[in-house]
Design an enzyme around this catalytic site. Sequence first.
Site, short mmCIF file in Angstrom:
data_model
loop_
_atom_site.label_atom_id
_atom_site.label_comp_id
_atom_site.label_asym_id
_atom_site.label_seq_id
_atom_site.Cartn_x
_atom_site.Cartn_y
_atom_site.Cartn_z
N GLY A 1 0.81 -1.22 0.00
CA GLY A 1 0.00 0.00 0.00
C GLY A 1 0.84 1.26 0.00
N CYS A 2 1.95 1.22 0.71
CA CYS A 2 2.84 2.38 0.81
C CYS A 2 3.53 2.64 -0.52
CB CYS A 2 3.88 2.16 1.90
SG CYS A 2 3.17 1.76 3.51
N SER A 3 3.90 1.57 -1.22
CA SER A 3 4.66 1.70 -2.47
C SER A 3 3.78 1.90 -3.70
CB SER A 3 5.52 0.45 -2.68
OG SER A 3 6.54 0.39 -1.71
#
Length: 196
Positions: A76-78
């Site tokens: 999700g962060c990337s």
Amino acid sequence: MFRAIKTIQLSATTAVRSFHATKPLFLASNSAIKEGATLPKHTLFENEPKNKVNIEDVFAGKKGILFGVPGAFTPGCSKTHLPGYVNSAKEFQKLGYDTIVCVTVNDPFVCQAWAKEHKAEGKVRVLADPDAKFTKALGLEKDLSAVLGNVRSSRYAMVIDNNKVQKLFIEPDGTGLSCSVSQTVLDEIKKGDLAK
């Protein structure tokens, strides 16, 4: 994760049973920094351990965005969170928000590699909080030991003006991607007094 527990009496012949409420209580939302509060003084790291960054200096006399993620290189962060802010950096600048900072509980070398992979240089500063002390000072830590090995940051975003938290967006479950994504923060800035 903490859950509310209630006790009910089913019948005279049935033992007392406990059950969990369906909605989990998210501890960070109760203990987290509040809107109107000043960011805690703390040293983070940029690119390598010798490059210390005082978060107070980063936002001194400036308007900016501070967002936290559970971990560099996590899906999700990337795929969404960091790229969203990288792609929206110019739009934030047009609204007067020149400083965008991402904080993650990783070592500075990992943060450097992650920022490079997403071409964040000049758009988003990726700062390392390796011992999670800054994250804990914000009250936004989340125990993700089962999947990421240790305490990490909840997912959040803040609109900052001269080290004061003007607006705070904390994901209800600490990891989702709804209120803390760049477009939501941009929309909030455009529609409210924050744009002035």
